[in-house]
Design an enzyme around this catalytic site. Structure first.
Site, PDB file in Angstrom:
ATOM      1  N   SER A  19      17.729  -4.977  20.490  1.00 57.79           N
ATOM      2  CA  SER A  19      17.442  -6.409  20.301  1.00 57.79           C
ATOM      3  C   SER A  19      18.443  -7.214  21.128  1.00 57.79           C
ATOM      4  O   SER A  19      19.625  -6.936  21.105  1.00 57.79           O
ATOM      5  CB  SER A  19      17.614  -6.827  18.839  1.00 57.79           C
ATOM      6  N   HIS A  36      11.336  -5.377  19.301  1.00 62.61           N
ATOM      7  CA  HIS A  36      11.443  -4.126  20.039  1.00 62.61           C
ATOM      8  C   HIS A  36      10.105  -3.838  20.705  1.00 62.61           C
ATOM      9  O   HIS A  36       9.077  -3.866  20.039  1.00 62.61           O
ATOM     10  CB  HIS A  36      11.793  -2.961  19.105  1.00 62.61           C
ATOM     11  N   HIS A  91      13.951   3.922  15.211  1.00 61.74           N
ATOM     12  CA  HIS A  91      15.084   3.885  14.276  1.00 61.74           C
ATOM     13  C   HIS A  91      14.873   4.854  13.113  1.00 61.74           C
ATOM     14  O   HIS A  91      13.767   5.040  12.629  1.00 61.74           O
ATOM     15  CB  HIS A  91      15.255   2.475  13.690  1.00 61.74           C
ATOM     16  N   TYR A 113      15.742   4.212  10.135  1.00 61.81           N
ATOM     17  CA  TYR A 113      15.329   3.462   8.939  1.00 61.81           C
ATOM     18  C   TYR A 113      13.826   3.243   8.856  1.00 61.81           C
ATOM     19  O   TYR A 113      13.293   2.880   7.817  1.00 61.81           O
ATOM     20  CB  TYR A 113      16.077   2.118   8.824  1.00 61.81           C
ATOM     21  N   GLU A 114      13.117   3.467   9.969  1.00 64.85           N
ATOM     22  CA  GLU A 114      11.658   3.319   9.934  1.00 64.85           C
ATOM     23  C   GLU A 114      11.003   4.495   9.212  1.00 64.85           C
ATOM     24  O   GLU A 114       9.794   4.489   8.994  1.00 64.85           O
ATOM     25  CB  GLU A 114      11.108   3.212  11.359  1.00 64.85           C
ATOM     26  N   ALA A 122      21.903  -4.439  18.854  1.00 64.42           N
ATOM     27  CA  ALA A 122      22.365  -5.629  18.147  1.00 64.42           C
ATOM     28  C   ALA A 122      23.260  -5.152  17.018  1.00 64.42           C
ATOM     29  O   ALA A 122      22.988  -4.109  16.413  1.00 64.42           O
ATOM     30  CB  ALA A 122      21.177  -6.395  17.580  1.00 64.42           C
ATOM     31  N   MET A 182      22.549  -0.239  13.072  1.00 64.19           N
ATOM     32  CA  MET A 182      21.669   0.793  12.502  1.00 64.19           C
ATOM     33  C   MET A 182      21.086   1.727  13.565  1.00 64.19           C
ATOM     34  O   MET A 182      20.018   2.305  13.356  1.00 64.19           O
ATOM     35  CB  MET A 182      20.528   0.124  11.744  1.00 64.19           C
ATOM     36  N   SER A 183      21.767   1.834  14.690  1.00 63.00           N
ATOM     37  CA  SER A 183      21.199   2.683  15.750  1.00 63.00           C
ATOM     38  C   SER A 183      22.307   3.318  16.570  1.00 63.00           C
ATOM     39  O   SER A 183      23.440   3.451  16.109  1.00 63.00           O
ATOM     40  CB  SER A 183      20.301   1.841  16.659  1.00 63.00           C
ATOM     41  N   ASN A 228      25.245 -11.566  14.794  1.00 63.42           N
ATOM     42  CA  ASN A 228      25.579 -12.288  13.564  1.00 63.42           C
ATOM     43  C   ASN A 228      26.934 -11.797  13.074  1.00 63.42           C
ATOM     44  O   ASN A 228      27.376 -10.718  13.464  1.00 63.42           O
ATOM     45  CB  ASN A 228      24.519 -11.998  12.480  1.00 63.42           C
ATOM     46  N   HIS A 284      16.891 -10.947   9.874  1.00 63.14           N
ATOM     47  CA  HIS A 284      16.452 -10.406  11.162  1.00 63.14           C
ATOM     48  C   HIS A 284      16.140 -11.549  12.127  1.00 63.14           C
ATOM     49  O   HIS A 284      16.339 -11.418  13.329  1.00 63.14           O
ATOM     50  CB  HIS A 284      15.233  -9.498  10.953  1.00 63.14           C
TER      51      HIS A 284
END
Ligand code: HPA
Length: 270
Positions: free
Chosen positions: A24, A55, A77, A79-80, A107, A204-205, A228, A240
């Site tokens: 991102s 994405h 990801h 988390y998906e 990000a 998260m990646s 952020n 998000h």
């Protein structure tokens, strides 16, 4: 060569050594890419399609700042709900395509109190708190089982990112990225704990991709867009949308950084 790699090699005669994964906030670099060929992930055997807003989901082959590159626009990801194997399949495929050097972007939330939303950070190291490891599973023939991560992020490749930032007069922070599985954001207590552990940013990646790339012998550099301030560092709730908005605000800076990196990369080839 894997089926996926064979499909990618058939797209063009370019044989890039460098690949860039766009997180991102970095997709804008595509406007500077001279595209030679493109393929949606759905058409590459074994690639998972990504469902995250912001994405893409496409592999591009082309020239960035005159440097041949493969660009992964959008990543898979953990988390998906994908397995670690699926989340890192694209990186293994890049290795199979002859990619030697990998620039990962993402990000991240800023933990370091000197960071501001919109800053960029070069990863000097990482902390894996995803709760698993992408190398878990059967040993892979010809690849190391116990991969050394004492220098996960390559100093020479990272120096190119520093030089690219300097050239663009962009401030590039240097820090430790801590990876969580997500997809919830962290609690303020978690962020306080992560700060104590030595983390400067959280996301998260990236970490699974770095580990797999190192197993495959690729050099890795990675850059975060601090979209952020992490939970509790700022008082406002995280979303998000905020991540996407900040990415949009600094998209020109990120794109120039990557393009200059690619130019310097070509100039530093033997
Ligand atoms: N936490 C985790 N992942 C993130 C964040 C965050 O604050 N911002 C962007 N990705």
């Amino acid at each position: 060569m894997t089926n996926a790699a064979a499909r990618i090699q058939k797209l063009s005669l370019l044989r890039p050594r460098l690949a860039i994964v766009l997180g991102s906030g970095f997709n804008h670099v595509l406007s500077a890419l001279d595209v030679v060929a493109r393929q949606p992930y759905s058409k590459i055997p074994g690639f998972s399609t990504t469902t995250v807003a912001g994405h893409g989901g496409e592999l591009l082959v082309g020239k960035l700042g005159d440097t041949p590159v493969i660009v992964l626009s959008g990543r898979t990801h953990y988390y998906e709900g994908h397995t670690m194997e699926q989340a890192t399949f694209a990186v293994r495929t890049l290795a199979s395509c002859g990619i030697k050097d990998l620039l990962l972007t993402n990000a991240a939330g800023g933990i370091n109190r000197n960071y501001r939303a919109g800053d960029f950070m070069l990863l000097t190291d990482h902390i894996n708190l995803m709760g698993t490891n992408p190398l878990r599973g059967p040993a892979l023939p010809g690849l190391p089982r116990f991969v050394d991560l004492s220098q996960a992020y390559d100093p020479a490749l990272s120096a190119l990112a520093v030089a690219a930032a300097k050239k663009n007069r962009t401030t590039l922070r240097r820090g430790v990225y801590l990876a969580v599985s997500g997809p919830s954001y962290e609690t303020p207590a978690e962020i306080k704990a992560f700060a104590r552990l030595g983390a400067d940013a959280v996301g998260m990646s990236t970490v699974p991709e770095t580990i797999v790339a190192r197993q495959c012998g690729m050099r890795v550099a990675a850059i975060s867009c601090i979209t952020n301030l992490a939970a509790g560092i700022s008082q406002s709730p995280l979303s998000h949308e905020e991540v996407l908005e900040t990415g949009e605000r600094v998209k020109g800076v990120g794109a120039r950084l990557l393009k200059t990196f690619a130019t310097l990369y070509a100039q530093n080839q033997d």
